[in-house]
Scaffold this motif. Structure first.
Motif, short mmCIF file in Angstrom:
data_model
loop_
_atom_site.label_atom_id
_atom_site.label_comp_id
_atom_site.label_asym_id
_atom_site.label_seq_id
_atom_site.Cartn_x
_atom_site.Cartn_y
_atom_site.Cartn_z
N ASP A 1 56.99 42.27 34.62
CA ASP A 1 55.93 41.26 34.65
C ASP A 1 54.66 41.75 35.33
O ASP A 1 53.71 40.99 35.50
N ASN A 2 54.63 43.01 35.73
CA ASN A 2 53.46 43.64 36.38
C ASN A 2 53.03 42.94 37.66
O ASN A 2 51.86 42.95 38.02
N LEU A 3 53.99 42.37 38.37
CA LEU A 3 53.68 41.72 39.64
C LEU A 3 54.10 42.58 40.83
O LEU A 3 53.62 42.36 41.94
N VAL A 4 54.97 43.56 40.60
CA VAL A 4 55.55 44.36 41.68
C VAL A 4 55.46 45.84 41.30
O VAL A 4 55.79 46.21 40.18
N ARG A 5 55.01 46.64 42.26
CA ARG A 5 55.07 48.10 42.09
C ARG A 5 55.91 48.67 43.22
O ARG A 5 55.70 48.34 44.38
N ILE A 6 56.85 49.53 42.86
CA ILE A 6 57.71 50.20 43.84
C ILE A 6 57.40 51.68 43.79
O ILE A 6 57.40 52.28 42.72
N ASP A 7 57.12 52.27 44.95
CA ASP A 7 57.00 53.72 45.09
C ASP A 7 58.25 54.16 45.83
O ASP A 7 58.58 53.62 46.90
N THR B 1 58.03 32.38 41.11
CA THR B 1 58.80 31.69 42.14
C THR B 1 59.47 32.76 43.00
O THR B 1 59.57 33.92 42.59
N PRO B 2 59.94 32.41 44.18
CA PRO B 2 60.65 33.41 45.00
C PRO B 2 61.83 34.02 44.26
O PRO B 2 62.09 35.22 44.35
N GLU B 3 62.54 33.21 43.49
CA GLU B 3 63.70 33.71 42.75
C GLU B 3 63.28 34.74 41.69
O GLU B 3 63.86 35.81 41.57
N LYS B 4 62.24 34.39 40.91
CA LYS B 4 61.76 35.31 39.88
C LYS B 4 61.19 36.58 40.50
O LYS B 4 61.39 37.68 40.00
N LEU B 5 60.47 36.39 41.60
CA LEU B 5 59.88 37.54 42.27
C LEU B 5 60.96 38.47 42.83
O LEU B 5 60.86 39.69 42.72
N SER B 6 62.01 37.89 43.39
CA SER B 6 63.09 38.73 43.92
C SER B 6 63.78 39.49 42.79
O SER B 6 64.14 40.65 42.95
N ARG B 7 63.93 38.87 41.62
CA ARG B 7 64.51 39.59 40.47
C ARG B 7 63.59 40.71 40.01
O ARG B 7 64.05 41.79 39.65
N SER B 8 62.28 40.46 40.03
CA SER B 8 61.31 41.49 39.64
C SER B 8 61.37 42.67 40.61
O SER B 8 61.33 43.82 40.20
N ILE B 9 61.45 42.37 41.90
CA ILE B 9 61.53 43.42 42.92
C ILE B 9 62.81 44.22 42.72
O ILE B 9 62.79 45.46 42.71
N LEU B 10 63.92 43.53 42.56
CA LEU B 10 65.21 44.21 42.38
C LEU B 10 65.20 45.10 41.14
O LEU B 10 65.63 46.25 41.19
N ALA B 11 64.70 44.59 40.03
CA ALA B 11 64.66 45.38 38.79
C ALA B 11 63.77 46.61 38.96
O ALA B 11 64.11 47.71 38.51
N ALA B 12 62.62 46.45 39.64
CA ALA B 12 61.72 47.58 39.84
C ALA B 12 62.34 48.61 40.78
O ALA B 12 62.22 49.83 40.55
N VAL B 13 63.02 48.16 41.83
CA VAL B 13 63.69 49.09 42.75
C VAL B 13 64.77 49.87 42.01
O VAL B 13 64.89 51.09 42.16
N VAL C 1 75.23 53.55 40.03
CA VAL C 1 76.02 52.33 40.15
C VAL C 1 75.49 51.33 39.13
O VAL C 1 74.28 51.24 38.90
N THR C 2 76.38 50.59 38.53
CA THR C 2 75.95 49.59 37.56
C THR C 2 75.15 48.50 38.26
O THR C 2 75.36 48.23 39.44
N GLU C 3 74.28 47.90 37.54
CA GLU C 3 73.40 46.89 38.12
C GLU C 3 74.18 45.62 38.46
O GLU C 3 75.09 45.23 37.75
N ALA C 4 73.76 44.99 39.56
CA ALA C 4 74.38 43.73 39.98
C ALA C 4 73.89 42.61 39.06
O ALA C 4 72.78 42.67 38.53
N GLU C 5 74.71 41.63 38.89
CA GLU C 5 74.36 40.47 38.07
C GLU C 5 73.31 39.64 38.82
O GLU C 5 73.52 39.23 39.96
N PRO C 6 72.13 39.39 38.22
CA PRO C 6 71.12 38.59 38.92
C PRO C 6 71.56 37.13 39.01
O PRO C 6 72.35 36.67 38.19
#
Length: 169
Positions: free
Chosen positions: A52-58, A79-91, A141-146
């Motif tokens: 969603d181009n809201l989070v960049r991870i280096d 939302t915090p929930e969506k943002l946390s999913r975006s952060i997790l996916a980017a990480v 490791v396989t990805e955790a279920e969001p």
């Protein structure tokens, strides 16, 4: 010892000496390549944007995040929930890219290892060096279920009651 035995022993010793010289030469090339690769990877980072181009991870070459950047839009459009999913996916994507980069960087050393006999070939019963180098890069490791997304009414209630300020979902 007969002259034939002595000649056979000298020939075998010469072949063994040549093999050891080849092993030492390959080992030295590997050692130099490994030092150069470690130095290069120590200064390498990967950057990944969320879908969603809201989070960049280096992240560094080990996949460890060294910087997390959130756009100002992240707090307006998410939302915090969506943002946390975006952060997790980017990480997770940054970790995968770093892993791929590291695998690629170490390829020349693994190829050099194929040029020489493995340790058990020389000394039976010893551990395999080639197996150890293969274990340097385990499968990710396989990805955790969001978590399940909030229902629209639940999300509205979450913001209306300011539950996000109290550590709610």
């Amino acid at each position: 010892m007969s002259s034939d035995d002595r000649a056979a022993t000298q020939a075998a010793t010469g072949m063994l000496r040549d093999s050891v010289d080849q092993l030492l030469s390959t080992f030295e090339r590997q050692r130099e390549a490994m030092a150069e690769i470690r130095q290069r990877l120590a200064t390498t980072t990967v950057s990944v944007w969320s879908a969603d181009n809201l989070v960049r991870i280096d992240a560094n070459s080990a996949g460890v995040p060294v910087e997390v950047h959130l756009t100002t839009e992240a707090f307006k459009r998410s939302t915090p929930e969506k943002l946390s999913r975006s952060i997790l996916a980017a990480v997770q994507q940054a970790a995968r890219q770093a892993n791929d980069l590291s695998r690629e960087a170490w390829t020349p050393v693994r190829e050099m290892a194929g040029e020489i006999p493995d340790l058990p070939d020389i000394a039976p019963g010893m551990p395999s060096i080639k197996t150890l180098t293969g274990d340097l890069f385990p499968d990710p490791v396989t990805e955790a279920e969001p978590p399940a997304p909030m229902a629209r009414e639940e999300e509205d209630e979450f913001y209306r009651n300011r539950d996000y300020l109290e550590g709610g979902r």
